[in-house]
Motif scaffolding. Structure first.
Motif, PDB file in Angstrom:
ATOM      1  N   PRO A 313       0.838  -1.201   0.000  1.00 61.00           N
ATOM      2  CA  PRO A 313       0.000   0.000   0.000  1.00 61.00           C
ATOM      3  C   PRO A 313       0.873   1.250   0.000  1.00 61.00           C
ATOM      4  O   PRO A 313       2.010   1.231   0.508  1.00 61.00           O
ATOM      5  CB  PRO A 313      -0.805  -0.125   1.302  1.00 61.00           C
ATOM      6  CG  PRO A 313      -0.012  -1.037   2.168  1.00 61.00           C
ATOM      7  CD  PRO A 313       0.703  -1.976   1.260  1.00 61.00           C
ATOM      8  N   MET A 314       0.367   2.333  -0.567  1.00 64.24           N
ATOM      9  CA  MET A 314       1.154   3.572  -0.616  1.00 64.24           C
ATOM     10  C   MET A 314       1.525   4.078   0.774  1.00 64.24           C
ATOM     11  O   MET A 314       2.545   4.753   0.937  1.00 64.24           O
ATOM     12  CB  MET A 314       0.406   4.652  -1.400  1.00 64.24           C
ATOM     13  CG  MET A 314       0.482   4.469  -2.904  1.00 64.24           C
ATOM     14  SD  MET A 314      -0.184   5.879  -3.827  1.00 64.24           S
ATOM     15  CE  MET A 314       0.088   5.317  -5.516  1.00 64.24           C
ATOM     16  N   ARG A 319       8.734   1.693   3.495  1.00 59.02           N
ATOM     17  CA  ARG A 319       9.208   0.308   3.415  1.00 59.02           C
ATOM     18  C   ARG A 319       9.632  -0.034   1.992  1.00 59.02           C
ATOM     19  O   ARG A 319      10.639  -0.728   1.791  1.00 59.02           O
ATOM     20  CB  ARG A 319       8.102  -0.642   3.893  1.00 59.02           C
ATOM     21  CG  ARG A 319       8.364  -2.117   3.655  1.00 59.02           C
ATOM     22  CD  ARG A 319       9.608  -2.621   4.340  1.00 59.02           C
ATOM     23  NE  ARG A 319       9.843  -4.020   4.015  1.00 59.02           N
ATOM     24  CZ  ARG A 319      11.044  -4.592   3.964  1.00 59.02           C
ATOM     25  NH1 ARG A 319      12.133  -3.874   4.215  1.00 59.02           N
ATOM     26  NH2 ARG A 319      11.172  -5.868   3.656  1.00 59.02           N
ATOM     27  N   ALA A 320       8.909   0.473   1.000  1.00 64.63           N
ATOM     28  CA  ALA A 320       9.286   0.243  -0.393  1.00 64.63           C
ATOM     29  C   ALA A 320      10.666   0.826  -0.678  1.00 64.63           C
ATOM     30  O   ALA A 320      11.488   0.205  -1.367  1.00 64.63           O
ATOM     31  CB  ALA A 320       8.243   0.857  -1.322  1.00 64.63           C
ATOM     32  N   GLU A 325      16.725   0.276  -1.359  1.00 64.72           N
ATOM     33  CA  GLU A 325      18.024   0.698  -0.835  1.00 64.72           C
ATOM     34  C   GLU A 325      18.849  -0.476  -0.315  1.00 64.72           C
ATOM     35  O   GLU A 325      20.069  -0.503  -0.477  1.00 64.72           O
ATOM     36  CB  GLU A 325      17.830   1.725   0.283  1.00 64.72           C
ATOM     37  CG  GLU A 325      17.402   3.098  -0.209  1.00 64.72           C
ATOM     38  CD  GLU A 325      17.313   4.103   0.913  1.00 64.72           C
ATOM     39  OE1 GLU A 325      18.268   4.886   1.073  1.00 64.72           O
ATOM     40  OE2 GLU A 325      16.303   4.106   1.637  1.00 64.72           O
ATOM     41  N   GLU A 326      18.188  -1.432   0.301  1.00 64.75           N
ATOM     42  CA  GLU A 326      18.891  -2.572   0.883  1.00 64.75           C
ATOM     43  C   GLU A 326      19.005  -3.750  -0.084  1.00 64.75           C
ATOM     44  O   GLU A 326      19.509  -4.800   0.286  1.00 64.75           O
ATOM     45  CB  GLU A 326      18.181  -3.022   2.166  1.00 64.75           C
ATOM     46  CG  GLU A 326      18.078  -1.954   3.236  1.00 64.75           C
ATOM     47  CD  GLU A 326      19.436  -1.429   3.677  1.00 64.75           C
ATOM     48  OE1 GLU A 326      20.383  -2.242   3.724  1.00 64.75           O
ATOM     49  OE2 GLU A 326      19.546  -0.218   3.962  1.00 64.75           O
ATOM     50  N   VAL A 335       3.526   0.159  -5.556  1.00 69.79           N
ATOM     51  CA  VAL A 335       2.699   0.683  -4.470  1.00 69.79           C
ATOM     52  C   VAL A 335       1.308   0.985  -5.018  1.00 69.79           C
ATOM     53  O   VAL A 335       1.141   1.478  -6.136  1.00 69.79           O
ATOM     54  CB  VAL A 335       3.319   1.936  -3.823  1.00 69.79           C
ATOM     55  CG1 VAL A 335       4.550   1.565  -3.009  1.00 69.79           C
ATOM     56  CG2 VAL A 335       3.663   2.988  -4.857  1.00 69.79           C
ATOM     57  N   VAL A 336       0.299   0.694  -4.208  1.00 68.61           N
ATOM     58  CA  VAL A 336      -1.104   0.830  -4.600  1.00 68.61           C
ATOM     59  C   VAL A 336      -1.795   1.764  -3.629  1.00 68.61           C
ATOM     60  O   VAL A 336      -1.591   1.650  -2.404  1.00 68.61           O
ATOM     61  CB  VAL A 336      -1.788  -0.549  -4.595  1.00 68.61           C
ATOM     62  CG1 VAL A 336      -3.268  -0.415  -4.927  1.00 68.61           C
ATOM     63  CG2 VAL A 336      -1.107  -1.487  -5.587  1.00 68.61           C
TER      64      VAL A 336
END
Length: 341
Positions: A313-314, A319-320, A325-326, A335-336
Protein backbone atom coordinates in the motif's frame (compact mmCIF):
# COMPACT_ATOMS: atom_id res chain seq x y z
CA UNK A 1 -6.98 12.92 -2.02
CA UNK A 2 -4.25 10.89 -0.29
CA UNK A 3 -0.70 11.13 -1.63
CA UNK A 4 2.82 10.02 -0.80
CA UNK A 5 4.79 13.18 -0.02
CA UNK A 6 7.72 14.73 1.80
CA UNK A 7 8.35 18.30 2.91
CA UNK A 8 12.14 18.08 3.12
CA UNK A 9 14.95 15.89 1.83
CA UNK A 10 16.31 13.20 4.08
CA UNK A 11 16.02 9.59 5.13
CA UNK A 12 13.00 7.35 4.83
CA UNK A 13 11.48 9.01 7.88
CA UNK A 14 10.55 12.11 5.82
CA UNK A 15 8.02 10.11 3.75
CA UNK A 16 4.37 10.61 4.67
CA UNK A 17 1.07 9.40 3.24
CA UNK A 18 -1.63 11.95 3.86
CA UNK A 19 -4.08 14.45 2.44
CA UNK A 20 -3.07 16.60 -0.51
CA UNK A 21 -5.16 19.01 -2.65
CA UNK A 22 -6.95 17.30 -5.51
CA UNK A 23 -5.25 18.01 -8.86
CA UNK A 24 -7.02 20.26 -11.37
CA UNK A 25 -6.02 19.26 -14.92
CA UNK A 26 -4.94 21.96 -17.39
CA UNK A 27 -6.28 22.13 -20.93
CA UNK A 28 -3.71 19.62 -22.22
CA UNK A 29 -3.80 17.33 -19.20
CA UNK A 30 -5.61 14.16 -18.22
CA UNK A 31 -6.83 13.41 -14.70
CA UNK A 32 -5.92 9.80 -13.94
CA UNK A 33 -7.47 7.66 -11.22
CA UNK A 34 -4.27 5.89 -10.19
CA UNK A 35 -4.58 2.12 -9.70
CA UNK A 36 -0.89 1.35 -9.13
CA UNK A 37 2.48 3.06 -9.06
CA UNK A 38 6.00 1.68 -9.15
CA UNK A 39 9.29 2.78 -7.65
CA UNK A 40 12.67 3.30 -9.27
CA UNK A 41 16.05 4.04 -7.75
CA UNK A 42 15.39 7.57 -8.96
CA UNK A 43 12.85 7.91 -6.14
CA UNK A 44 15.60 7.29 -3.59
CA UNK A 45 17.81 10.00 -5.04
CA UNK A 46 14.92 12.44 -5.31
CA UNK A 47 14.03 11.90 -1.66
CA UNK A 48 17.65 12.42 -0.59
CA UNK A 49 18.03 15.49 -2.81
CA UNK A 50 19.72 15.87 -6.19
CA UNK A 51 22.26 18.66 -6.85
CA UNK A 52 20.84 21.52 -8.87
CA UNK A 53 17.19 20.43 -8.52
CA UNK A 54 14.99 22.63 -6.32
CA UNK A 55 11.69 20.87 -5.80
CA UNK A 56 8.40 22.49 -4.94
CA UNK A 57 7.56 21.26 -1.45
CA UNK A 58 5.77 19.22 -0.39
CA UNK A 59 6.92 16.93 -3.18
CA UNK A 60 4.96 13.93 -4.46
CA UNK A 61 7.42 11.33 -5.77
CA UNK A 62 6.83 8.68 -8.41
CA UNK A 63 7.74 8.37 -12.09
CA UNK A 64 5.67 5.27 -12.87
CA UNK A 65 1.91 4.73 -12.59
CA UNK A 66 -1.10 3.30 -14.38
CA UNK A 67 -4.81 3.93 -14.03
CA UNK A 68 -8.10 5.01 -15.57
CA UNK A 69 -8.87 8.35 -17.21
CA UNK A 70 -11.25 10.25 -14.94
CA UNK A 71 -11.39 13.57 -16.80
CA UNK A 72 -9.74 15.24 -19.80
CA UNK A 73 -8.75 18.85 -20.47
CA UNK A 74 -10.36 20.85 -23.26
CA UNK A 75 -7.45 20.36 -25.69
CA UNK A 76 -6.97 16.63 -25.14
CA UNK A 77 -7.67 14.55 -28.26
CA UNK A 78 -6.03 11.16 -27.68
CA UNK A 79 -7.91 9.99 -24.58
CA UNK A 80 -11.38 9.98 -23.13
CA UNK A 81 -13.02 9.07 -19.84
CA UNK A 82 -12.62 5.38 -18.99
CA UNK A 83 -9.44 4.77 -21.02
CA UNK A 84 -6.67 2.66 -19.46
CA UNK A 85 -3.35 4.52 -19.44
CA UNK A 86 0.18 4.45 -18.06
CA UNK A 87 2.74 7.19 -17.52
CA UNK A 88 5.82 7.77 -19.67
CA UNK A 89 7.63 10.22 -17.43
CA UNK A 90 10.04 12.08 -19.73
CA UNK A 91 8.87 15.59 -20.67
CA UNK A 92 10.42 17.17 -23.76
CA UNK A 93 9.47 19.07 -26.89
CA UNK A 94 7.73 16.44 -29.01
CA UNK A 95 8.22 18.60 -32.10
CA UNK A 96 11.90 17.63 -31.95
CA UNK A 97 13.14 14.42 -33.59
CA UNK A 98 14.45 13.39 -30.18
CA UNK A 99 12.63 15.10 -27.29
CA UNK A 100 15.11 13.65 -24.78
CA UNK A 101 17.68 16.12 -26.20
CA UNK A 102 15.46 19.12 -25.46
CA UNK A 103 17.49 21.46 -23.18
CA UNK A 104 14.37 21.71 -21.00
CA UNK A 105 13.85 17.93 -20.82
CA UNK A 106 12.77 16.80 -17.37
CA UNK A 107 11.20 13.82 -15.64
CA UNK A 108 7.87 13.72 -13.81
CA UNK A 109 8.55 12.70 -10.23
CA UNK A 110 12.17 13.88 -10.32
CA UNK A 111 12.01 17.54 -11.37
CA UNK A 112 8.29 18.15 -10.82
CA UNK A 113 5.62 16.51 -8.68
CA UNK A 114 5.05 12.86 -9.43
CA UNK A 115 2.25 10.33 -9.45
CA UNK A 116 2.27 8.27 -6.26
CA UNK A 117 -1.16 9.49 -5.23
CA UNK A 118 -4.82 8.59 -5.63
CA UNK A 119 -5.16 10.98 -8.57
CA UNK A 120 -2.65 12.63 -10.90
CA UNK A 121 -2.99 15.34 -13.57
CA UNK A 122 -0.68 14.28 -16.39
CA UNK A 123 0.07 15.92 -19.76
CA UNK A 124 -1.60 14.05 -22.60
CA UNK A 125 1.76 13.55 -24.34
CA UNK A 126 3.06 11.64 -21.32
CA UNK A 127 0.42 8.94 -21.36
CA UNK A 128 0.40 5.67 -23.28
CA UNK A 129 -2.64 3.40 -23.80
CA UNK A 130 -2.76 0.17 -21.79
CA UNK A 131 -4.59 -2.74 -23.44
CA UNK A 132 -7.36 -4.62 -21.67
CA UNK A 133 -6.04 -7.67 -19.88
CA UNK A 134 -2.76 -6.09 -18.75
CA UNK A 135 -2.57 -6.08 -14.95
CA UNK A 136 -2.29 -2.67 -13.31
CA UNK A 137 0.89 -3.71 -11.51
CA UNK A 138 2.52 -4.67 -14.83
CA UNK A 139 1.34 -1.50 -16.54
CA UNK A 140 2.76 0.60 -13.70
CA UNK A 141 6.06 -1.27 -13.43
CA UNK A 142 7.04 -1.47 -17.11
CA UNK A 143 7.30 1.96 -18.78
CA UNK A 144 10.35 3.64 -17.24
CA UNK A 145 12.69 0.65 -17.08
CA UNK A 146 11.77 -0.96 -20.39
CA UNK A 147 11.86 2.26 -22.41
CA UNK A 148 15.21 3.07 -20.79
CA UNK A 149 16.71 -0.35 -21.50
CA UNK A 150 15.32 -0.44 -25.05
CA UNK A 151 16.74 2.94 -26.06
CA UNK A 152 20.04 2.31 -24.28
CA UNK A 153 20.76 -1.08 -25.86
CA UNK A 154 18.97 -0.97 -29.22
CA UNK A 155 19.05 2.68 -30.31
CA UNK A 156 22.04 4.19 -28.49
CA UNK A 157 24.20 1.08 -28.12
CA UNK A 158 23.14 -0.46 -31.46
CA UNK A 159 23.36 -3.97 -30.03
CA UNK A 160 23.56 -6.63 -32.73
CA UNK A 161 22.66 -10.31 -32.77
CA UNK A 162 25.67 -12.46 -31.95
CA UNK A 163 27.41 -9.84 -29.78
CA UNK A 164 28.39 -10.46 -26.15
CA UNK A 165 26.84 -8.12 -23.57
CA UNK A 166 27.34 -7.88 -19.81
CA UNK A 167 24.40 -6.55 -17.75
CA UNK A 168 25.23 -5.40 -14.23
CA UNK A 169 22.66 -5.61 -11.46
CA UNK A 170 20.51 -7.95 -13.52
CA UNK A 171 17.89 -8.35 -10.80
CA UNK A 172 17.10 -4.63 -10.50
CA UNK A 173 14.57 -2.61 -12.45
CA UNK A 174 16.66 -1.48 -15.43
CA UNK A 175 18.90 -4.54 -15.12
CA UNK A 176 16.13 -7.10 -15.48
CA UNK A 177 14.72 -5.16 -18.42
CA UNK A 178 18.15 -4.97 -20.07
CA UNK A 179 18.66 -8.75 -19.80
CA UNK A 180 15.39 -9.34 -21.62
CA UNK A 181 16.10 -6.73 -24.29
CA UNK A 182 19.59 -8.12 -24.92
CA UNK A 183 18.33 -11.69 -25.18
CA UNK A 184 15.54 -10.56 -27.52
CA UNK A 185 18.17 -8.87 -29.73
CA UNK A 186 20.03 -12.17 -30.10
CA UNK A 187 23.05 -11.31 -27.97
CA UNK A 188 24.90 -13.67 -25.66
CA UNK A 189 24.03 -12.29 -22.24
CA UNK A 190 26.29 -12.27 -19.18
CA UNK A 191 24.61 -11.03 -16.00
CA UNK A 192 25.73 -10.14 -12.48
CA UNK A 193 23.77 -10.35 -9.23
CA UNK A 194 24.49 -10.82 -5.53
CA UNK A 195 22.66 -14.04 -4.60
CA UNK A 196 22.01 -17.43 -6.15
CA UNK A 197 18.28 -16.73 -6.19
CA UNK A 198 18.83 -13.55 -8.21
CA UNK A 199 21.23 -15.35 -10.56
CA UNK A 200 18.67 -18.08 -11.18
CA UNK A 201 16.09 -15.43 -11.97
CA UNK A 202 18.49 -13.79 -14.44
CA UNK A 203 18.85 -17.12 -16.23
CA UNK A 204 15.08 -17.56 -16.36
CA UNK A 205 14.65 -14.24 -18.19
CA UNK A 206 17.42 -14.75 -20.73
CA UNK A 207 20.94 -14.66 -19.28
CA UNK A 208 23.28 -17.26 -20.79
CA UNK A 209 25.99 -16.87 -18.12
CA UNK A 210 25.76 -15.48 -14.58
CA UNK A 211 28.32 -14.09 -12.14
CA UNK A 212 27.95 -13.58 -8.39
CA UNK A 213 29.76 -10.29 -7.88
CA UNK A 214 29.85 -10.83 -4.12
CA UNK A 215 32.09 -13.87 -4.62
CA UNK A 216 34.39 -12.85 -7.49
CA UNK A 217 35.50 -9.90 -9.58
CA UNK A 218 33.14 -9.88 -12.50
CA UNK A 219 35.82 -8.56 -14.89
CA UNK A 220 38.05 -11.53 -14.10
CA UNK A 221 35.11 -13.90 -14.64
CA UNK A 222 34.30 -12.26 -17.98
CA UNK A 223 37.89 -12.68 -19.17
CA UNK A 224 37.79 -16.34 -18.22
CA UNK A 225 34.42 -16.91 -19.89
CA UNK A 226 35.47 -15.17 -23.13
CA UNK A 227 38.99 -16.65 -23.40
CA UNK A 228 40.48 -13.27 -22.57
CA UNK A 229 38.62 -11.33 -25.27
CA UNK A 230 36.05 -9.43 -23.19
CA UNK A 231 32.50 -8.47 -24.16
CA UNK A 232 31.30 -6.09 -26.87
CA UNK A 233 29.02 -4.11 -24.55
CA UNK A 234 28.64 -3.49 -20.82
CA UNK A 235 25.36 -2.14 -19.43
CA UNK A 236 26.40 -0.21 -16.30
CA UNK A 237 23.79 1.76 -14.38
CA UNK A 238 25.64 1.29 -11.07
CA UNK A 239 28.35 3.96 -11.40
CA UNK A 240 31.45 4.57 -9.31
CA UNK A 241 31.49 1.18 -7.60
CA UNK A 242 31.65 -0.84 -10.83
CA UNK A 243 33.10 1.51 -13.46
CA UNK A 244 36.70 0.28 -13.40
CA UNK A 245 35.69 -3.36 -13.66
CA UNK A 246 33.21 -2.52 -16.40
CA UNK A 247 36.01 -1.02 -18.50
CA UNK A 248 38.21 -4.05 -17.79
CA UNK A 249 35.41 -6.34 -19.03
CA UNK A 250 35.27 -4.77 -22.50
CA UNK A 251 36.88 -6.16 -25.63
CA UNK A 252 39.00 -3.84 -27.73
CA UNK A 253 36.65 -1.50 -29.55
CA UNK A 254 33.89 -2.29 -27.05
CA UNK A 255 31.33 0.12 -25.66
CA UNK A 256 29.81 0.84 -22.29
CA UNK A 257 26.25 2.15 -22.10
CA UNK A 258 25.00 3.89 -18.99
CA UNK A 259 21.72 5.41 -17.82
CA UNK A 260 22.48 5.95 -14.15
CA UNK A 261 24.95 6.00 -11.30
CA UNK A 262 23.30 4.59 -8.20
CA UNK A 263 26.62 4.25 -6.31
CA UNK A 264 27.90 7.67 -7.28
CA UNK A 265 28.55 9.72 -10.42
CA UNK A 266 32.30 10.31 -10.26
CA UNK A 267 34.42 7.19 -10.77
CA UNK A 268 38.06 7.17 -11.86
CA UNK A 269 37.59 7.74 -15.59
CA UNK A 270 40.14 5.15 -16.71
CA UNK A 271 41.18 7.27 -19.70
CA UNK A 272 44.28 5.18 -20.36
CA UNK A 273 42.17 2.06 -20.79
CA UNK A 274 39.66 3.97 -22.92
CA UNK A 275 42.11 5.28 -25.48
CA UNK A 276 44.36 2.22 -25.60
CA UNK A 277 41.48 -0.20 -26.12
CA UNK A 278 39.51 2.32 -28.21
CA UNK A 279 36.43 2.09 -26.01
CA UNK A 280 33.21 4.09 -26.40
CA UNK A 281 31.17 5.48 -23.52
CA UNK A 282 27.51 6.07 -24.43
CA UNK A 283 25.02 7.85 -22.19
CA UNK A 284 21.28 7.33 -22.48
CA UNK A 285 18.24 8.84 -20.80
CA UNK A 286 14.63 7.62 -21.04
CA UNK A 287 13.32 7.29 -24.65
CA UNK A 288 11.46 9.02 -27.45
CA UNK A 289 7.70 8.37 -27.77
CA UNK A 290 8.35 6.06 -30.71
CA UNK A 291 10.99 4.08 -28.82
CA UNK A 292 8.71 3.85 -25.80
CA UNK A 293 5.94 2.46 -27.99
CA UNK A 294 8.33 -0.13 -29.48
CA UNK A 295 9.36 -1.34 -26.04
CA UNK A 296 5.90 -1.38 -24.48
CA UNK A 297 4.34 -3.27 -27.37
CA UNK A 298 6.70 -6.10 -26.40
CA UNK A 299 5.54 -5.83 -22.80
CA UNK A 300 1.85 -5.78 -23.68
CA UNK A 301 2.19 -8.90 -25.88
CA UNK A 302 4.11 -10.79 -23.19
CA UNK A 303 7.52 -10.86 -24.90
CA UNK A 304 8.97 -8.84 -22.01
CA UNK A 305 7.74 -9.44 -18.47
CA UNK A 306 8.41 -6.96 -15.67
CA UNK A 307 9.12 -8.85 -12.47
CA UNK A 308 7.02 -7.61 -9.55
CA UNK A 309 9.02 -8.15 -6.40
CA UNK A 310 6.66 -6.59 -3.85
CA UNK A 311 3.22 -4.94 -3.88
CA UNK A 312 2.60 -2.61 -0.95
CA UNK A 313 0.00 0.00 0.00
CA UNK A 314 1.15 3.57 -0.62
CA UNK A 315 1.06 4.16 3.14
CA UNK A 316 4.06 1.78 3.31
CA UNK A 317 6.15 3.65 0.75
CA UNK A 318 8.96 4.10 3.29
CA UNK A 319 9.21 0.31 3.42
CA UNK A 320 9.29 0.24 -0.39
CA UNK A 321 12.27 2.61 -0.31
CA UNK A 322 13.98 0.34 2.21
CA UNK A 323 13.56 -2.71 -0.06
CA UNK A 324 15.26 -0.86 -2.93
CA UNK A 325 18.02 0.70 -0.84
CA UNK A 326 18.89 -2.57 0.88
CA UNK A 327 18.59 -4.60 -2.35
CA UNK A 328 16.28 -7.03 -0.59
CA UNK A 329 14.38 -8.25 -3.64
CA UNK A 330 14.59 -8.48 -7.41
CA UNK A 331 12.39 -6.77 -9.96
CA UNK A 332 10.12 -3.83 -9.24
CA UNK A 333 8.41 -2.62 -6.09
CA UNK A 334 4.81 -1.54 -6.71
CA UNK A 335 2.70 0.68 -4.47
CA UNK A 336 -1.10 0.83 -4.60
CA UNK A 337 -3.33 3.58 -3.19
CA UNK A 338 -4.69 2.35 0.14
CA UNK A 339 -8.21 3.09 -1.12
CA UNK A 340 -7.71 0.47 -3.87
CA UNK A 341 -6.95 -2.31 -1.38
Amino acid sequence: MKAVQFEEHGGREVIEYGEFPDPDPDRDEVLVDVKAGALNHLDIWTRKGLPGINLEMPHIPGSDCAGVVEEVGEDVTRFEEGDRVALSAGVGDNRMDDPTLDPKFHIIGEHVRGVHSEYAAIPEDNLVPVPEGVDWEVAAAAPLVFQTAWRMLIHRGELQAGEDVLVLGASGGVGHAAVQVAAHAGATVYATASTEEKLEYAEEIGADHTINYEEEDFSRAIREETDGAGVDMVVDHVGAQTWDESLKSLAKGGRIVTCGATTGPNPDAGLNRMFWNQLSVIGSTMATPEQTEEALELVWDGTFEPEIGEVLPMSETARAHEIIEEREDFGKVVVVPDSEL
